[in-house]
Write an enzyme that holds these catalytic residues in place. Structure first.
Site, PDB file in Angstrom:
ATOM      1  CG  ASN A 261      45.680  42.407  29.949  1.00 24.48           C
ATOM      2  OD1 ASN A 261      45.763  42.789  28.779  1.00 24.48           O
ATOM      3  ND2 ASN A 261      46.601  41.656  30.532  1.00 24.48           N
ATOM      4  CD1 TRP A 262      39.879  43.859  27.016  1.00 25.77           C
ATOM      5  CD2 TRP A 262      39.648  44.401  24.854  1.00 25.77           C
ATOM      6  NE1 TRP A 262      38.784  44.673  26.911  1.00 25.77           N
ATOM      7  CE2 TRP A 262      38.622  45.018  25.596  1.00 25.77           C
ATOM      8  CE3 TRP A 262      39.716  44.603  23.482  1.00 25.77           C
ATOM      9  CZ2 TRP A 262      37.658  45.821  24.992  1.00 25.77           C
ATOM     10  CZ3 TRP A 262      38.764  45.408  22.878  1.00 25.77           C
ATOM     11  CH2 TRP A 262      37.739  46.011  23.636  1.00 25.77           C
ATOM     12  CE  LYS A 263      45.663  37.948  29.991  1.00 22.98           C
ATOM     13  NZ  LYS A 263      46.227  36.803  30.689  1.00 22.98           N
TER      14      LYS A 263
ATOM     15  CG  HIS B 277      50.606  40.930  32.194  1.00 23.80           C
ATOM     16  ND1 HIS B 277      50.819  39.603  31.910  1.00 23.80           N
ATOM     17  CD2 HIS B 277      49.331  41.035  32.627  1.00 23.80           C
ATOM     18  CE1 HIS B 277      49.694  38.937  32.158  1.00 23.80           C
ATOM     19  NE2 HIS B 277      48.780  39.784  32.593  1.00 23.80           N
TER      20      HIS B 277
ATOM     21  CD  GLU C 176      49.677  36.711  29.845  1.00 24.90           C
ATOM     22  OE1 GLU C 176      49.344  37.613  29.067  1.00 24.90           O
ATOM     23  OE2 GLU C 176      48.848  36.034  30.497  1.00 24.90           O
TER      24      GLU C 176
ATOM     25  CD  GLU D   4      47.628  40.586  36.694  1.00 25.73           C
ATOM     26  OE1 GLU D   4      46.419  40.635  36.473  1.00 25.73           O
ATOM     27  OE2 GLU D   4      48.480  40.484  35.799  1.00 25.73           O
TER      28      GLU D   4
ATOM     29  N   GLY E 146      44.984  33.078  34.142  1.00 29.11           N
ATOM     30  CA  GLY E 146      44.488  32.250  33.041  1.00 29.11           C
ATOM     31  C   GLY E 146      44.349  30.781  33.385  1.00 29.11           C
TER      32      GLY E 146
ATOM     33  CB  SER F  67      41.432  32.788  37.695  1.00 29.16           C
ATOM     34  OG  SER F  67      42.346  32.174  36.803  1.00 29.16           O
TER      35      SER F  67
ATOM     36  N   GLY G 289      41.574  39.486  33.130  1.00 30.72           N
ATOM     37  CA  GLY G 289      41.957  39.014  31.802  1.00 30.72           C
ATOM     38  C   GLY G 289      40.758  38.418  31.087  1.00 30.72           C
ATOM     39  N   GLY G 290      40.651  37.096  31.129  1.00 32.75           N
ATOM     40  CA  GLY G 290      39.621  36.372  30.377  1.00 32.75           C
ATOM     41  C   GLY G 290      38.218  36.945  30.531  1.00 32.75           C
TER      42      GLY G 290
HETATM   43  C1  PEP Z   1      45.795  38.986  33.482  1.00 31.43           C
HETATM   44  O1  PEP Z   1      46.402  38.458  32.561  1.00 31.43           O
HETATM   45  O2  PEP Z   1      46.090  40.144  33.823  1.00 31.43           O
HETATM   46  C2  PEP Z   1      44.756  38.228  34.149  1.00 31.43           C
HETATM   47  C3  PEP Z   1      44.407  38.570  35.345  1.00 31.43           C
HETATM   48  O3  PEP Z   1      44.225  37.161  33.441  1.00 31.43           O
HETATM   49  P1  PEP Z   1      43.017  36.202  33.890  1.00 31.43           P
HETATM   50  O4  PEP Z   1      41.970  37.055  34.542  1.00 31.43           O
HETATM   51  O5  PEP Z   1      42.547  35.586  32.619  1.00 31.43           O
HETATM   52  O6  PEP Z   1      43.586  35.210  34.842  1.00 31.43           O
END
Ligand code: PEP
Length: 253
Positions: free
Chosen positions: A9-11, A98, A100, A170, A176, A216, A237-238
């Site tokens: 997920n590049w957001k 998600h 967010e 999640e 994040g 994470s 994500g990241g």
């Molecule tokens: C996400 O936003 O779906 C996610 C898992 O982010 P991160 O890996 O950065 O915690």
């Protein structure tokens, strides 16, 4: 046997040039790699979906996903993106729910139910995100909370429709933050999610449903998370923004 899936997920990250570079790096890395992941899903910003789908067309096991969709197929909804548009540029999945978007865009369980319905009606598969806040976890209400998210947005589906759903657990406190759920915490919730699915749809459906962990997840912790009996991969994500890290996670099975 359920699928092992790693989704990135590049957001809201990457300029156009950076996005193309990342896709090219992923293609180059994945074309020279043997791995046992069944599906790799790239979820770029919608602006780059067409290019991502086109450029990865010949890369084995790679699919693309939008990060959202609208509840309507078309119409006067300035700035929104419909499932028909998403399908038309070659995407296979949409991430829905998600945390967010639940938080910043006030997406309720009921709205997500509508989004799930319209996605499936248009043959777009769904990566459905669920997960609790730290407050809910500290009150020990996290299992019932996640259960209610699934019940409210997914459990009206037929068995057949449910086969197009991938679940992503999640925990919000892990997204994040650099604080990953322990392998025991992840396994506990994934087990419970599979149990809820079995209670609703039967054990055959539950055993066939991929449940991803997100929060994470990185090249260092992916292996121990993916080794858990009910963890079928990750929503990343990241770490999906760096080709080498994402590829290393793909190799963690
Ligand atoms: C996400 O936003 O779906 C996610 C898992 O982010 P991160 O890996 O950065 O915690």
């Amino acid at each position: 046997m359920r699928k092992k899936i790693v989704a990135g997920n590049w957001k809201m990250n990457k300029t156009y040039e950076e996005a193309i570079q990342l896709i090219n790096d992923l293609n180059a890395g994945l074309n020279n790699l043997s791995h046992s992941t069944d599906e790799i899903i790239i979820c770029p910003p919608a602006l780059y979906l067409h290019e991502a789908a086109t450029l990865t067309r010949d890369t084995a096991k790679v699919f693309t996903a939008s990060q959202n969709c609208h509840t309507n197929e078309s119409g006067a909804y300035t700035g929104e993106i419909s499932v028909k548009m998403i399908k038309s540029v070659g995407a296979t999945y949409s991430i829905l729910g998600h945390s967010e978007r639940r938080m910043y865009n006030h997406e309720s369980d009921e709205m997500l139910r509508d989004k799930v319905n319209i996605a499936l009606a248009n043959n777009l598969k769904v990566i459905f995100c669920c997960g609790e806040s730290l407050e809910i976890r500290s009150k020990n209400e996290y299992i019932n909370f996640v259960k209610s998210q699934l019940e409210n947005s997914l459990f009206h589906l037929s068995k057949e429709q449910f086969s197009s759903i991938v679940i992503a657990y999640e925990p919000i406190w892990a997204i994040g933050t650099g604080v990953t759920a322990s392998k025991e915490q992840a396994q506990e919730m994934h087990y419970e999610i599979r149990y809820f699915i079995a209670a609703k749809y039967g054990s055959e459906v539950a055993e066939a449903t991929s449940i991803l962990y997100g929060g994470s997840c990185n090249p260092k912790n992916a292996k121990e998370l993916f080794e858990q009996a009910d963890v079928d991969g990750g929503l990343i994500g990241g770490a999906s923004l760096v080709a080498a890290d994402f590829i290393s996670i793909i190799q963690s099975f």
